[in-house]
Design a protein around this motif. Structure first.
Motif, PDB file in Angstrom:
ATOM      1  N   ARG A 120      29.764  14.511  34.014  1.00  6.08           N
ATOM      2  CA  ARG A 120      29.003  15.381  34.026  1.00  6.08           C
ATOM      3  C   ARG A 120      26.990  16.115  33.737  1.00  6.08           C
ATOM      4  O   ARG A 120      26.402  15.221  33.882  1.00  6.08           O
ATOM      5  CB  ARG A 120      29.589  16.816  34.878  1.00  6.08           C
ATOM      6  N   GLY A 121      27.784  15.289  31.994  1.00  5.10           N
ATOM      7  CA  GLY A 121      26.523  14.758  31.226  1.00  5.10           C
ATOM      8  C   GLY A 121      26.705  16.115  30.300  1.00  5.10           C
ATOM      9  O   GLY A 121      28.399  16.996  29.802  1.00  5.10           O
ATOM     10  N   VAL A 122      26.113  16.378  29.645  1.00  5.22           N
ATOM     11  CA  VAL A 122      26.183  17.143  28.396  1.00  5.22           C
ATOM     12  C   VAL A 122      24.889  18.279  28.442  1.00  5.22           C
ATOM     13  O   VAL A 122      23.855  17.896  29.269  1.00  5.22           O
ATOM     14  CB  VAL A 122      26.623  16.836  26.905  1.00  5.22           C
ATOM     15  N   ASN A 123      25.032  19.168  27.967  1.00  5.27           N
ATOM     16  CA  ASN A 123      23.814  20.178  27.910  1.00  5.27           C
ATOM     17  C   ASN A 123      23.197  20.778  26.387  1.00  5.27           C
ATOM     18  O   ASN A 123      24.039  20.529  25.545  1.00  5.27           O
ATOM     19  CB  ASN A 123      24.335  21.768  27.790  1.00  5.27           C
ATOM     20  N   ALA A 124      22.051  20.604  26.130  1.00  4.32           N
ATOM     21  CA  ALA A 124      21.871  21.240  24.191  1.00  4.32           C
ATOM     22  C   ALA A 124      20.377  21.543  24.530  1.00  4.32           C
ATOM     23  O   ALA A 124      19.806  22.244  25.440  1.00  4.32           O
ATOM     24  CB  ALA A 124      21.557  19.063  24.563  1.00  4.32           C
ATOM     25  N   LYS A 125      20.619  22.032  22.794  1.00  2.00           N
ATOM     26  CA  LYS A 125      18.833  22.998  22.977  1.00  2.00           C
ATOM     27  C   LYS A 125      18.485  22.192  21.717  1.00  2.00           C
ATOM     28  O   LYS A 125      19.226  21.801  21.059  1.00  2.00           O
ATOM     29  CB  LYS A 125      20.075  24.183  22.452  1.00  2.00           C
ATOM     30  N   VAL A 126      16.882  22.341  22.112  1.00  3.66           N
ATOM     31  CA  VAL A 126      16.425  21.754  21.138  1.00  3.66           C
ATOM     32  C   VAL A 126      16.326  22.426  19.048  1.00  3.66           C
ATOM     33  O   VAL A 126      16.239  23.050  19.174  1.00  3.66           O
ATOM     34  CB  VAL A 126      14.255  22.041  21.635  1.00  3.66           C
ATOM     35  N   ILE A 127      16.474  21.798  18.592  1.00  3.33           N
ATOM     36  CA  ILE A 127      16.492  21.913  17.224  1.00  3.33           C
ATOM     37  C   ILE A 127      15.334  21.571  16.528  1.00  3.33           C
ATOM     38  O   ILE A 127      14.429  22.617  16.066  1.00  3.33           O
ATOM     39  CB  ILE A 127      17.370  21.607  16.176  1.00  3.33           C
ATOM     40  N   GLN A 128      14.569  20.778  16.913  1.00  6.10           N
ATOM     41  CA  GLN A 128      13.163  20.165  16.357  1.00  6.10           C
ATOM     42  C   GLN A 128      12.484  19.180  17.231  1.00  6.10           C
ATOM     43  O   GLN A 128      12.444  18.458  18.456  1.00  6.10           O
ATOM     44  CB  GLN A 128      13.963  18.836  15.454  1.00  6.10           C
ATOM     45  N   ALA A 129      11.951  20.033  17.541  1.00  6.28           N
ATOM     46  CA  ALA A 129       9.989  19.381  18.493  1.00  6.28           C
ATOM     47  C   ALA A 129       9.412  18.163  18.731  1.00  6.28           C
ATOM     48  O   ALA A 129       9.948  17.826  17.192  1.00  6.28           O
ATOM     49  CB  ALA A 129       8.854  20.487  18.745  1.00  6.28           C
ATOM     50  N   GLY A 130       9.720  17.590  19.318  1.00  8.32           N
ATOM     51  CA  GLY A 130       8.532  16.524  19.612  1.00  8.32           C
ATOM     52  C   GLY A 130       8.811  14.946  20.245  1.00  8.32           C
ATOM     53  O   GLY A 130       8.514  16.132  21.735  1.00  8.32           O
ATOM     54  N   GLU A 131       8.222  14.069  20.508  1.00  7.16           N
ATOM     55  CA  GLU A 131       8.044  13.226  21.268  1.00  7.16           C
ATOM     56  C   GLU A 131       8.729  12.423  21.970  1.00  7.16           C
ATOM     57  O   GLU A 131       9.465  12.157  20.536  1.00  7.16           O
ATOM     58  CB  GLU A 131       6.981  12.415  21.523  1.00  7.16           C
ATOM     59  N   ILE A 132       8.907  12.059  22.629  1.00  9.49           N
ATOM     60  CA  ILE A 132      10.058  10.776  23.447  1.00  9.49           C
ATOM     61  C   ILE A 132       9.376  10.001  24.667  1.00  9.49           C
ATOM     62  O   ILE A 132       8.392  10.749  24.656  1.00  9.49           O
ATOM     63  CB  ILE A 132      11.191  11.606  24.061  1.00  9.49           C
ATOM     64  N   LYS A 133      10.226   9.131  24.650  1.00 10.11           N
ATOM     65  CA  LYS A 133       9.292   7.733  25.317  1.00 10.11           C
ATOM     66  C   LYS A 133      10.797   7.265  25.821  1.00 10.11           C
ATOM     67  O   LYS A 133      11.529   6.844  25.362  1.00 10.11           O
ATOM     68  CB  LYS A 133       7.881   7.111  24.544  1.00 10.11           C
ATOM     69  N   VAL A 134      11.004   6.713  27.198  1.00  6.79           N
ATOM     70  CA  VAL A 134      11.497   5.488  27.710  1.00  6.79           C
ATOM     71  C   VAL A 134      11.830   4.397  26.999  1.00  6.79           C
ATOM     72  O   VAL A 134      10.691   4.126  26.645  1.00  6.79           O
ATOM     73  CB  VAL A 134      11.051   5.651  28.736  1.00  6.79           C
ATOM     74  N   GLY A 135      13.247   4.246  26.450  1.00  8.94           N
ATOM     75  CA  GLY A 135      13.012   2.556  26.027  1.00  8.94           C
ATOM     76  C   GLY A 135      14.065   3.636  24.085  1.00  8.94           C
ATOM     77  O   GLY A 135      14.391   2.718  23.300  1.00  8.94           O
ATOM     78  N   ASP A 136      13.093   4.832  23.579  1.00  9.90           N
ATOM     79  CA  ASP A 136      13.846   5.313  23.152  1.00  9.90           C
ATOM     80  C   ASP A 136      14.546   4.992  21.757  1.00  9.90           C
ATOM     81  O   ASP A 136      15.766   4.765  22.774  1.00  9.90           O
ATOM     82  CB  ASP A 136      13.487   6.765  22.563  1.00  9.90           C
ATOM     83  N   ALA A 137      15.173   4.740  20.910  1.00  7.62           N
ATOM     84  CA  ALA A 137      16.705   4.969  20.488  1.00  7.62           C
ATOM     85  C   ALA A 137      16.574   6.849  20.344  1.00  7.62           C
ATOM     86  O   ALA A 137      16.132   7.758  20.096  1.00  7.62           O
ATOM     87  CB  ALA A 137      16.420   4.385  18.966  1.00  7.62           C
ATOM     88  N   VAL A 138      17.996   6.340  20.729  1.00  6.03           N
ATOM     89  CA  VAL A 138      18.897   7.920  20.468  1.00  6.03           C
ATOM     90  C   VAL A 138      20.172   7.487  19.672  1.00  6.03           C
ATOM     91  O   VAL A 138      20.754   7.092  19.599  1.00  6.03           O
ATOM     92  CB  VAL A 138      19.525   8.320  22.326  1.00  6.03           C
ATOM     93  N   LYS A 139      20.015   8.620  18.151  1.00  9.08           N
ATOM     94  CA  LYS A 139      20.915   8.679  17.413  1.00  9.08           C
ATOM     95  C   LYS A 139      21.415   9.730  17.090  1.00  9.08           C
ATOM     96  O   LYS A 139      21.420  10.860  17.276  1.00  9.08           O
ATOM     97  CB  LYS A 139      19.494   8.056  16.336  1.00  9.08           C
ATOM     98  N   LYS A 140      22.714   9.498  16.949  1.00  7.65           N
ATOM     99  CA  LYS A 140      23.759  10.325  16.507  1.00  7.65           C
ATOM    100  C   LYS A 140      23.736  10.534  15.014  1.00  7.65           C
ATOM    101  O   LYS A 140      23.359  10.153  14.039  1.00  7.65           O
ATOM    102  CB  LYS A 140      25.401  10.401  16.554  1.00  7.65           C
ATOM    103  N   LEU A 141      23.575  12.133  14.810  1.00  9.99           N
ATOM    104  CA  LEU A 141      23.423  12.299  13.331  1.00  9.99           C
ATOM    105  C   LEU A 141      24.127  12.619  12.548  1.00  9.99           C
ATOM    106  O   LEU A 141      25.197  13.208  13.128  1.00  9.99           O
ATOM    107  CB  LEU A 141      21.908  13.791  13.147  1.00  9.99           C
TER     108      LEU A 141
END
Length: 194
Positions: free
Chosen positions: A173-194
């Protein structure tokens, strides 16, 4: 483009039978673990309205810029305010494609970010962090569950499918998250596990 649910009707999507949903499990399990891709951004400027956008700002205070998350609030909060643990919602693109059959219908899941990445509990336990573009999100312990609207749009079989023990473990169903660091996103961006 802006889409409004009330103009289309509550039950608008082809509903996929359980047997067909189960065929897609291997594809869902093959989702990338560490490096995924942001495939769609959906802003909800008003209740039942969706706007598919190519880029956005993620804000510490308001979440996805232009989304009504903060103004809408949450019935789960004692004072009705927005739930900080559900500031941003993400859904696996392989799951939503299986449920909807068409990328044109992804936005009706109600999530903001659609990513090709393993969102399962084993891969991203609560408090894990991911980077999307220049923003950093923290995965919430608060479960993201299906609701009456989700069932109405994708069908009772889809809701049952994502609500099984395996569906919950994979966070279909997906996951909830909260913002830790503001930033810009765009379609095609990498999603990286830190």
């Amino acid at each position: 483009m802006i889409y409004n649910q009330s103009k289309i009707g509550e039950t608008m999507l082809k509903q996929v039978p359980t047997e067909e949903l189960e065929v897609g499990l291997d594809e869902i399990k093959a989702s990338p673990k560490d490096n995924g891709v942001l495939e769609m951004i959906v802003r909800r400027p008003e209740t039942e309205t969706r706007e598919i956008i190519n880029s956005a700002e993620i804000n510490l205070e308001t979440g996805l810029e232009g989304d009504n998350w903060k103004a809408r609030g949450s019935s789960a909060m004692p004072d009705g305010s927005a739930d900080p643990e559900a500031q941003i919602t993400l859904m696996n693109t392989r799951v939503i494609q299986l449920l909807s059959g068409d990328k044109e219908n992804w936005q009706w899941a109600g999530d903001q970010l659609f990513v090709d990445m393993d969102l399962g509990i084993e891969n991203l336990p609560p408090h894990s962090r991911i980077q999307v573009g220049s923003a950093i999100l923290e995965i919430s312990a608060k479960p993201h569950t299906g609701c009456k609207k989700f069932s109405g749009r994708f069908g009772v079989e889809a809701l049952a499918f994502i609500s099984t023990p395996l569906g919950k473990a994979l966070r279909m169903r997906g996951v909830n998250a909260k913002v830790i660091q503001a930033g810009e996103i765009k379609v095609g961006d990498a999603v990286k596990k830190l």
